[in-house]
Write a protein that holds these residues in place. Structure first.
Motif, PDB file in Angstrom:
ATOM      1  N   PHE A  35     -16.241 -20.750  19.663  1.00  0.00           N
ATOM      2  CA  PHE A  35     -17.462 -20.922  20.435  1.00  0.00           C
ATOM      3  C   PHE A  35     -18.068 -22.312  20.228  1.00  0.00           C
ATOM      4  O   PHE A  35     -18.675 -22.861  21.135  1.00  0.00           O
ATOM      5  CB  PHE A  35     -18.461 -19.815  20.111  1.00  0.00           C
ATOM      6  CG  PHE A  35     -18.019 -18.478  20.631  1.00  0.00           C
ATOM      7  CD1 PHE A  35     -18.043 -18.209  21.987  1.00  0.00           C
ATOM      8  CD2 PHE A  35     -17.546 -17.505  19.770  1.00  0.00           C
ATOM      9  CE1 PHE A  35     -17.606 -16.989  22.476  1.00  0.00           C
ATOM     10  CE2 PHE A  35     -17.111 -16.287  20.240  1.00  0.00           C
ATOM     11  CZ  PHE A  35     -17.140 -16.024  21.603  1.00  0.00           C
ATOM     12  N   PRO A  81     -18.785 -21.674  29.870  1.00  0.00           N
ATOM     13  CA  PRO A  81     -19.751 -20.681  29.386  1.00  0.00           C
ATOM     14  C   PRO A  81     -19.507 -19.283  29.937  1.00  0.00           C
ATOM     15  O   PRO A  81     -19.684 -18.288  29.226  1.00  0.00           O
ATOM     16  CB  PRO A  81     -21.098 -21.230  29.869  1.00  0.00           C
ATOM     17  CG  PRO A  81     -20.893 -22.684  29.986  1.00  0.00           C
ATOM     18  CD  PRO A  81     -19.469 -22.849  30.425  1.00  0.00           C
ATOM     19  N   ALA A  82     -19.073 -19.186  31.191  1.00  0.00           N
ATOM     20  CA  ALA A  82     -18.763 -17.867  31.762  1.00  0.00           C
ATOM     21  C   ALA A  82     -17.573 -17.238  31.046  1.00  0.00           C
ATOM     22  O   ALA A  82     -17.592 -16.041  30.724  1.00  0.00           O
ATOM     23  CB  ALA A  82     -18.485 -17.993  33.253  1.00  0.00           C
ATOM     24  N   TYR A  85     -18.738 -16.090  27.622  1.00  0.00           N
ATOM     25  CA  TYR A  85     -19.501 -14.850  27.707  1.00  0.00           C
ATOM     26  C   TYR A  85     -18.561 -13.654  27.871  1.00  0.00           C
ATOM     27  O   TYR A  85     -18.735 -12.621  27.220  1.00  0.00           O
ATOM     28  CB  TYR A  85     -20.504 -14.920  28.861  1.00  0.00           C
ATOM     29  CG  TYR A  85     -21.274 -13.650  29.055  1.00  0.00           C
ATOM     30  CD1 TYR A  85     -22.297 -13.299  28.172  1.00  0.00           C
ATOM     31  CD2 TYR A  85     -20.971 -12.774  30.087  1.00  0.00           C
ATOM     32  CE1 TYR A  85     -23.004 -12.126  28.327  1.00  0.00           C
ATOM     33  CE2 TYR A  85     -21.672 -11.604  30.252  1.00  0.00           C
ATOM     34  CZ  TYR A  85     -22.687 -11.278  29.372  1.00  0.00           C
ATOM     35  OH  TYR A  85     -23.382 -10.105  29.529  1.00  0.00           O
ATOM     36  N   MET A  86     -17.573 -13.803  28.738  1.00  0.00           N
ATOM     37  CA  MET A  86     -16.631 -12.701  28.939  1.00  0.00           C
ATOM     38  C   MET A  86     -15.803 -12.444  27.693  1.00  0.00           C
ATOM     39  O   MET A  86     -15.459 -11.303  27.393  1.00  0.00           O
ATOM     40  CB  MET A  86     -15.729 -12.995  30.141  1.00  0.00           C
ATOM     41  CG  MET A  86     -16.493 -12.917  31.449  1.00  0.00           C
ATOM     42  SD  MET A  86     -15.516 -12.994  32.965  1.00  0.00           S
ATOM     43  CE  MET A  86     -14.470 -14.372  32.728  1.00  0.00           C
ATOM     44  N   LEU A  88     -16.922 -12.770  24.703  1.00  0.00           N
ATOM     45  CA  LEU A  88     -17.819 -12.038  23.798  1.00  0.00           C
ATOM     46  C   LEU A  88     -17.826 -10.544  24.107  1.00  0.00           C
ATOM     47  O   LEU A  88     -17.954  -9.716  23.216  1.00  0.00           O
ATOM     48  CB  LEU A  88     -19.247 -12.568  23.918  1.00  0.00           C
ATOM     49  CG  LEU A  88     -19.642 -13.706  23.011  1.00  0.00           C
ATOM     50  CD1 LEU A  88     -21.045 -14.178  23.360  1.00  0.00           C
ATOM     51  CD2 LEU A  88     -19.555 -13.324  21.566  1.00  0.00           C
ATOM     52  N   MET A  89     -17.706 -10.230  25.381  1.00  0.00           N
ATOM     53  CA  MET A  89     -17.692  -8.823  25.779  1.00  0.00           C
ATOM     54  C   MET A  89     -16.374  -8.135  25.400  1.00  0.00           C
ATOM     55  O   MET A  89     -16.352  -6.928  25.212  1.00  0.00           O
ATOM     56  CB  MET A  89     -17.909  -8.688  27.291  1.00  0.00           C
ATOM     57  CG  MET A  89     -19.242  -9.215  27.785  1.00  0.00           C
ATOM     58  SD  MET A  89     -20.622  -8.304  27.104  1.00  0.00           S
ATOM     59  CE  MET A  89     -21.314  -9.495  25.980  1.00  0.00           C
TER      60      MET A  89
END
Length: 119
Positions: A35, A81-82, A85-86, A88-89
């Motif tokens: 990250f 960033p997208a 984020y994905m 992280l999910m």
């Protein structure tokens, strides 16, 4: 467009893709270091967004149209960033693969951005 900035951003995005791809190969999820790498690449994309907008404000024109150029600038900024984020999910190896895909996509978008500007 600054060619050097485009090259540096593309190389950093491909390095991030290789790093996250290696983590996916080793069956690891994204870690904090990944990250941080994504943040560095996003910062480079932000600098490019600012430089592109400043050049447009100074009266320079994109060869293939201003609207297309601005949309690609925004796409390059939000790409990593997208993907981060994905990832992280999805806290499995597929999260790392998603982050790697975001890095590859950013490098491709950078190439297209250079082409739109008239390179």
């Amino acid at each position: 467009m600054l060619v050097v900035l485009t090259i540096v951003t593309s190389v950093a995005a491909l390095a991030l893709a290789a790093w996250c791809g290696f983590a996916a190969y080793r069956d690891q999820s994204t870690k904090d270091w990944h990250f941080i790498g994504m943040a560095v690449v996003t910062l480079l994309a932000l600098v490019q967004l600012i430089v592109g907008i400043v050049q447009l404000a100074r009266g320079e024109k994109a060869e293939q149209g201003t609207a297309l150029f601005v949309s690609y600038l925004l796409g390059t900024f939000f790409c990593v960033p997208a993907a981060g984020y994905m990832s992280l999910m999805e806290r499995t190896r597929w999260g790392s693969a998603t982050a790697a895909g975001g890095g590859v996509l950013l490098a491709v978008l950078e190439l297209r951005l250079y082409d739109i500007w008239g390179g």
